[in-house]
Design a protein around this motif. Structure first.
Motif, PDB file in Angstrom:
ATOM      1  N   GLY A  46      -4.325  -9.373   4.130  1.00 21.36           N
ATOM      2  CA  GLY A  46      -3.320 -10.023   4.960  1.00 21.36           C
ATOM      3  C   GLY A  46      -2.850 -11.291   4.302  1.00 21.36           C
ATOM      4  O   GLY A  46      -3.439 -11.769   3.337  1.00 21.36           O
ATOM      5  N   PRO A  47      -1.771 -11.874   4.845  1.00 24.08           N
ATOM      6  CA  PRO A  47      -1.252 -13.116   4.269  1.00 24.08           C
ATOM      7  C   PRO A  47      -2.265 -14.253   4.350  1.00 24.08           C
ATOM      8  O   PRO A  47      -3.056 -14.326   5.293  1.00 24.08           O
ATOM      9  CB  PRO A  47      -0.028 -13.440   5.133  1.00 24.08           C
ATOM     10  N   ALA A  48      -2.235 -15.126   3.389  1.00 16.48           N
ATOM     11  CA  ALA A  48      -3.178 -16.252   3.345  1.00 16.48           C
ATOM     12  C   ALA A  48      -3.018 -17.177   4.544  1.00 16.48           C
ATOM     13  O   ALA A  48      -3.983 -17.792   4.993  1.00 16.48           O
ATOM     14  CB  ALA A  48      -2.993 -17.040   2.055  1.00 16.48           C
ATOM     15  N   ARG A 159       4.224  -2.508   6.383  1.00 17.78           N
ATOM     16  CA  ARG A 159       5.661  -2.462   6.634  1.00 17.78           C
ATOM     17  C   ARG A 159       6.301  -1.974   5.343  1.00 17.78           C
ATOM     18  O   ARG A 159       6.376  -2.702   4.351  1.00 17.78           O
ATOM     19  CB  ARG A 159       6.198  -3.827   7.038  1.00 17.78           C
ATOM     20  N   ILE A 160       6.744  -0.718   5.358  1.00 18.02           N
ATOM     21  CA  ILE A 160       7.325  -0.098   4.179  1.00 18.02           C
ATOM     22  C   ILE A 160       8.568  -0.889   3.753  1.00 18.02           C
ATOM     23  O   ILE A 160       9.373  -1.295   4.578  1.00 18.02           O
ATOM     24  CB  ILE A 160       7.709   1.377   4.463  1.00 18.02           C
ATOM     25  N   GLY A 161       8.703  -1.113   2.448  1.00 16.45           N
ATOM     26  CA  GLY A 161       9.845  -1.855   1.914  1.00 16.45           C
ATOM     27  C   GLY A 161       9.624  -3.356   1.894  1.00 16.45           C
ATOM     28  O   GLY A 161      10.544  -4.113   1.597  1.00 16.45           O
ATOM     29  N   SER A 162       8.409  -3.784   2.231  1.00 19.06           N
ATOM     30  CA  SER A 162       8.090  -5.219   2.177  1.00 19.06           C
ATOM     31  C   SER A 162       6.670  -5.362   1.641  1.00 19.06           C
ATOM     32  O   SER A 162       5.979  -4.377   1.406  1.00 19.06           O
ATOM     33  CB  SER A 162       8.191  -5.842   3.575  1.00 19.06           C
ATOM     34  N   ASP A 163       6.243  -6.607   1.494  1.00 22.30           N
ATOM     35  CA  ASP A 163       4.867  -6.829   1.049  1.00 22.30           C
ATOM     36  C   ASP A 163       3.933  -7.047   2.235  1.00 22.30           C
ATOM     37  O   ASP A 163       2.783  -7.431   2.066  1.00 22.30           O
ATOM     38  CB  ASP A 163       4.788  -7.998   0.059  1.00 22.30           C
ATOM     39  N   ARG A 164       4.389  -6.777   3.455  1.00 23.76           N
ATOM     40  CA  ARG A 164       3.593  -6.975   4.673  1.00 23.76           C
ATOM     41  C   ARG A 164       2.504  -5.917   4.769  1.00 23.76           C
ATOM     42  O   ARG A 164       2.775  -4.722   4.908  1.00 23.76           O
ATOM     43  CB  ARG A 164       4.499  -6.914   5.906  1.00 23.76           C
ATOM     44  N   VAL A 165       1.261  -6.360   4.656  1.00 25.70           N
ATOM     45  CA  VAL A 165       0.083  -5.503   4.802  1.00 25.70           C
ATOM     46  C   VAL A 165      -0.948  -6.288   5.592  1.00 25.70           C
ATOM     47  O   VAL A 165      -1.132  -7.493   5.366  1.00 25.70           O
ATOM     48  CB  VAL A 165      -0.523  -5.109   3.432  1.00 25.70           C
ATOM     49  N   PHE A 166      -1.596  -5.624   6.529  1.00 25.89           N
ATOM     50  CA  PHE A 166      -2.651  -6.268   7.305  1.00 25.89           C
ATOM     51  C   PHE A 166      -3.740  -5.243   7.547  1.00 25.89           C
ATOM     52  O   PHE A 166      -3.465  -4.102   7.930  1.00 25.89           O
ATOM     53  CB  PHE A 166      -2.110  -6.763   8.656  1.00 25.89           C
ATOM     54  N   SER A 167      -5.003  -5.641   7.324  1.00 25.97           N
ATOM     55  CA  SER A 167      -6.152  -4.777   7.589  1.00 25.97           C
ATOM     56  C   SER A 167      -7.290  -5.610   8.150  1.00 25.97           C
ATOM     57  O   SER A 167      -7.570  -6.698   7.648  1.00 25.97           O
ATOM     58  CB  SER A 167      -6.653  -4.091   6.310  1.00 25.97           C
ATOM     59  N   VAL A 168      -7.922  -5.091   9.187  1.00 27.07           N
ATOM     60  CA  VAL A 168      -9.121  -5.706   9.724  1.00 27.07           C
ATOM     61  C   VAL A 168     -10.173  -4.602   9.861  1.00 27.07           C
ATOM     62  O   VAL A 168      -9.874  -3.500  10.334  1.00 27.07           O
ATOM     63  CB  VAL A 168      -8.866  -6.444  11.066  1.00 27.07           C
ATOM     64  N   LYS A 169     -11.366  -4.906   9.376  1.00 30.14           N
ATOM     65  CA  LYS A 169     -12.451  -3.918   9.340  1.00 30.14           C
ATOM     66  C   LYS A 169     -13.583  -4.387  10.242  1.00 30.14           C
ATOM     67  O   LYS A 169     -14.016  -5.545  10.164  1.00 30.14           O
ATOM     68  CB  LYS A 169     -12.961  -3.768   7.907  1.00 30.14           C
ATOM     69  N   PHE A 170     -14.054  -3.474  11.093  1.00 29.17           N
ATOM     70  CA  PHE A 170     -15.125  -3.761  12.031  1.00 29.17           C
ATOM     71  C   PHE A 170     -16.380  -2.997  11.627  1.00 29.17           C
ATOM     72  O   PHE A 170     -16.308  -1.816  11.294  1.00 29.17           O
ATOM     73  CB  PHE A 170     -14.714  -3.361  13.455  1.00 29.17           C
ATOM     74  N   ASP A 171     -17.510  -3.669  11.700  1.00 27.20           N
ATOM     75  CA  ASP A 171     -18.802  -3.087  11.343  1.00 27.20           C
ATOM     76  C   ASP A 171     -19.376  -2.357  12.556  1.00 27.20           C
ATOM     77  O   ASP A 171     -19.807  -2.986  13.524  1.00 27.20           O
ATOM     78  CB  ASP A 171     -19.751  -4.196  10.890  1.00 27.20           C
ATOM     79  N   LEU A 172     -19.377  -1.028  12.520  1.00 27.10           N
ATOM     80  CA  LEU A 172     -19.874  -0.224  13.636  1.00 27.10           C
ATOM     81  C   LEU A 172     -21.388  -0.056  13.633  1.00 27.10           C
ATOM     82  O   LEU A 172     -21.932   0.564  14.545  1.00 27.10           O
ATOM     83  CB  LEU A 172     -19.209   1.162  13.623  1.00 27.10           C
TER      84      LEU A 172
END
Length: 187
Positions: A46-48, A159-172
């Motif tokens: 994700g963005p800084a 977001r296709i066509g941009s640099d927008r990416v976000f990921s959050v990972k949860f420990d199950l």
């Protein structure tokens, strides 16, 4: 006799094939095994300057009905977000329910999308639907995906066509204490 054996064999093979669960069904069943539990997560991409950084991130698989699972997502003290997953006709829909502290709906809410196929047991993709495009024009090219396996759950946005990416990972593997109700819910 050969035709009879061939027919019985073909029928048995087709019956086994018909009993196999789709990727969407397997994904749904895996997700439901976490009902009632909460898990802590971390941003993996994700963005800084993302507002989520440095805050405690918790998901709570709070409500599990036969065809609807609601997962509030807490960002620090912000209890405004709930992921709503609905299972119908071997497809899963993801919607984002956003609320204000008084429980009223945010003006930007109920956006998301529906899988275009049954997907795989450990991953489902949700391209932005028309409702999302009408509500948030710039999100027309959003694709969300969720992964779930024995050890983790990830929520992702591209977001296709941009640099927008976000990921959050949860420990199950480690559940945490369940938080109080999200905004708009009653305990």
């Amino acid at each position: 006799m050969k035709n009879y054996i061939l027919t019985v064999s073909l029928f048995a093979t087709l019956s086994l094939f018909a009993q196999e669960k789709s990727g969407a069904q397997q994904f749904w069943e895996t997700l439901k095994t976490h009902c009632g539990k909460s898990f802590e997560g971390e941003i993996t991409e994700g963005p800084a300057n993302d507002d989520f950084r440095g805050k405690r991130l918790v998901m709570h698989v709070r409500s599990c009905e036969e065809n609807r699972i609601r997962i509030p997502f807490f960002v620090g003290d912000d209890k405004s977000r709930t992921w709503v997953l609905t299972f119908e006709n071997d497809r899963i829909t993801l919607k984002h329910d956003h609320r204000h502290e008084d429980g009223s709906e945010d003006k930007v809410t109920q956006y998301g999308g529906t899988t275009s196929n049954s997907g795989l047991p450990k991953i489902q993709f949700f391209p932005a639907d028309q409702e999302t495009s009408d509500l948030i024009g710039y999100a027309s090219t959003n694709v969300w995906w969720i992964t779930v396996d024995e050890t983790s759950f990830t929520y992702n946005l591209r977001r296709i066509g941009s640099d927008r990416v976000f990921s959050v990972k949860f420990d199950l593997t480690k559940s945490v204490e369940n938080p109080s109700a999200p905004w708009g819910w009653k305990d």
